[in-house]
Design a protein around this motif. Structure first.
Motif, PDB file in Angstrom:
ATOM      1  N   GLY A 147      -9.592 -32.395   8.108  1.00 53.81           N
ATOM      2  CA  GLY A 147      -8.380 -32.955   8.704  1.00 53.81           C
ATOM      3  C   GLY A 147      -8.006 -32.338  10.041  1.00 53.81           C
ATOM      4  N   ARG A 148      -8.138 -31.036  10.180  1.00 50.27           N
ATOM      5  CA  ARG A 148      -7.764 -30.374  11.438  1.00 50.27           C
ATOM      6  C   ARG A 148      -8.653 -30.854  12.586  1.00 50.27           C
ATOM      7  NH1 ARG A 148      -6.740 -24.107  11.290  1.00 50.27           N
ATOM      8  NH2 ARG A 148      -4.899 -24.904  10.236  1.00 50.27           N
ATOM      9  N   VAL A 149      -9.956 -30.899  12.374  1.00 52.78           N
ATOM     10  CA  VAL A 149     -10.852 -31.316  13.462  1.00 52.78           C
ATOM     11  C   VAL A 149     -10.606 -32.779  13.832  1.00 52.78           C
ATOM     12  CG1 VAL A 149     -12.905 -32.022  12.116  1.00 52.78           C
ATOM     13  CG2 VAL A 149     -13.186 -30.994  14.370  1.00 52.78           C
ATOM     14  N   ARG A 150     -10.271 -33.594  12.867  1.00 56.81           N
ATOM     15  CA  ARG A 150      -9.965 -35.008  13.163  1.00 56.81           C
ATOM     16  C   ARG A 150      -8.668 -35.093  13.986  1.00 56.81           C
ATOM     17  NH1 ARG A 150     -12.770 -38.978  10.874  1.00 56.81           N
ATOM     18  NH2 ARG A 150     -10.990 -40.362  10.694  1.00 56.81           N
ATOM     19  N   ARG A 151      -7.688 -34.259  13.676  1.00 58.51           N
ATOM     20  CA  ARG A 151      -6.443 -34.262  14.461  1.00 58.51           C
ATOM     21  C   ARG A 151      -6.691 -33.785  15.890  1.00 58.51           C
ATOM     22  NH1 ARG A 151      -4.747 -32.543   9.479  1.00 58.51           N
ATOM     23  NH2 ARG A 151      -4.659 -30.339  10.062  1.00 58.51           N
ATOM     24  N   LEU A 152      -7.753 -33.002  16.092  1.00 59.00           N
ATOM     25  CA  LEU A 152      -8.125 -32.558  17.434  1.00 59.00           C
ATOM     26  C   LEU A 152      -8.910 -33.633  18.190  1.00 59.00           C
ATOM     27  CD1 LEU A 152      -9.106 -28.882  16.582  1.00 59.00           C
ATOM     28  CD2 LEU A 152      -7.175 -29.622  18.002  1.00 59.00           C
ATOM     29  N   GLY A 153      -9.183 -34.750  17.530  1.00 60.42           N
ATOM     30  CA  GLY A 153      -9.840 -35.875  18.183  1.00 60.42           C
ATOM     31  C   GLY A 153     -11.333 -36.001  17.943  1.00 60.42           C
ATOM     32  N   TRP A 154     -11.902 -35.137  17.108  1.00 61.56           N
ATOM     33  CA  TRP A 154     -13.338 -35.210  16.827  1.00 61.56           C
ATOM     34  C   TRP A 154     -13.556 -35.867  15.476  1.00 61.56           C
ATOM     35  CZ3 TRP A 154     -16.628 -33.576  12.975  1.00 61.56           C
ATOM     36  CH2 TRP A 154     -17.993 -33.587  13.278  1.00 61.56           C
ATOM     37  N   GLU A 155     -14.613 -36.637  15.381  1.00 60.45           N
ATOM     38  CA  GLU A 155     -15.036 -37.106  14.067  1.00 60.45           C
ATOM     39  C   GLU A 155     -16.553 -37.180  14.033  1.00 60.45           C
ATOM     40  OE1 GLU A 155     -14.633 -41.686  13.455  1.00 60.45           O
ATOM     41  OE2 GLU A 155     -12.811 -40.971  14.435  1.00 60.45           O
ATOM     42  N   ALA A 156     -17.079 -37.017  12.853  1.00 59.17           N
ATOM     43  CA  ALA A 156     -18.532 -37.048  12.677  1.00 59.17           C
ATOM     44  C   ALA A 156     -19.062 -38.431  13.027  1.00 59.17           C
ATOM     45  CB  ALA A 156     -18.895 -36.692  11.239  1.00 59.17           C
ATOM     46  N   GLY A 157     -20.213 -38.450  13.665  1.00 59.72           N
ATOM     47  CA  GLY A 157     -20.844 -39.714  14.012  1.00 59.72           C
ATOM     48  C   GLY A 157     -21.537 -40.357  12.836  1.00 59.72           C
ATOM     49  N   MET A 158     -21.777 -39.575  11.792  1.00 57.29           N
ATOM     50  CA  MET A 158     -22.446 -40.122  10.619  1.00 57.29           C
ATOM     51  C   MET A 158     -22.081 -39.336   9.377  1.00 57.29           C
ATOM     52  SD  MET A 158     -26.292 -38.833  11.382  1.00 57.29           S
ATOM     53  CE  MET A 158     -26.027 -38.926  13.145  1.00 57.29           C
ATOM     54  N   SER A 159     -22.318 -39.964   8.250  1.00 58.91           N
ATOM     55  CA  SER A 159     -22.137 -39.358   6.940  1.00 58.91           C
ATOM     56  C   SER A 159     -23.512 -38.990   6.393  1.00 58.91           C
ATOM     57  CB  SER A 159     -21.472 -40.373   6.005  1.00 58.91           C
ATOM     58  OG  SER A 159     -21.681 -40.022   4.653  1.00 58.91           O
ATOM     59  N   TRP A 160     -23.547 -38.059   5.480  1.00 59.78           N
ATOM     60  CA  TRP A 160     -24.799 -37.699   4.809  1.00 59.78           C
ATOM     61  C   TRP A 160     -25.417 -38.925   4.142  1.00 59.78           C
ATOM     62  CZ3 TRP A 160     -24.653 -38.836  -0.312  1.00 59.78           C
ATOM     63  CH2 TRP A 160     -23.398 -38.881  -0.918  1.00 59.78           C
ATOM     64  N   ARG A 161     -24.606 -39.906   3.751  1.00 64.16           N
ATOM     65  CA  ARG A 161     -25.135 -41.088   3.047  1.00 64.16           C
ATOM     66  C   ARG A 161     -26.189 -41.814   3.873  1.00 64.16           C
ATOM     67  NH1 ARG A 161     -22.393 -42.200  -1.560  1.00 64.16           N
ATOM     68  NH2 ARG A 161     -20.327 -41.260  -1.722  1.00 64.16           N
TER      69      ARG A 161
END
Length: 167
Positions: A147-161
């Motif tokens: 949650g903290r990193v997402r609030r900083l504007g970053w999100e993963a480009g992919m999921s392990w799936r």
């Protein structure tokens, strides 16, 4: 990461497990020392990466985890893991140059028990279905909250799936 046991994914505020069992304590103490040293700087960011996968990691085809899966030594358990692809880890490191001081969990949005991720990984590396070991998860094997990193504007480009099969 060496965080204390708890009921759900660990946040950056979850304390390190300084009373960990001897087989984990060396790692936990190392993380604690590193984080304490970095926090002495006027500006600092500690990136607490999830389990790295992708090229050059233990999770690429033919590497350690694939060999364990092939040899039927990677069971699907209740233990929860959080993952981050190496490409996403690099993008987070670059983005962190502009973040405020503090620790940040860097992982995808899907902490998952081995019951979920191990069969997907085995399929991705072409090994047989894993053994399913029924039982409670190890308390510290709880994954991480991003949650903290997402609030900083970053999100993963992919999921392990999908990421296990990407490379």
């Amino acid at each position: 990461m060496g965080l204390r046991a708890g009921p759900g994914p660990a946040t950056e505020d979850t304390p390190l497990d300084l009373g960990a069992a001897p087989e984990r304590l060396g790692t936990v103490d190392g993380v604690a020392s590193l984080e304490a040293a970095v926090a002495e700087l006027p500006e600092w960011v500690v990136l607490r990466y999830g389990t790295l996968y992708g090229p050059g990691t233990w999770y690429e085809p033919g590497a350690l985890m694939a060999r364990l899966a092939r040899d039927r030594k990677l069971p699907a358990t209740a233990d929860v893991s959080s993952f981050v692809h190496v490409d996403d880890a690099v993008s987070a490191a670059a983005a962190a140059l502009g973040w405020p001081s503090g620790a940040v969990n860097v992982c995808d949005d899907e902490p998952a028990p081995g019951y979920d991720w191990v069969p997907v990984f085995c399929d991705a590396v072409g090994t047989p279905e894993p053994e399913r070991v029924v039982g409670e998860r190890v308390g510290w094997a709880r994954g991480a909250d991003n949650g903290r990193v997402r609030r900083l504007g970053w999100e993963a480009g992919m999921s392990w799936r999908g990421g296990f099969t990407r490379d």
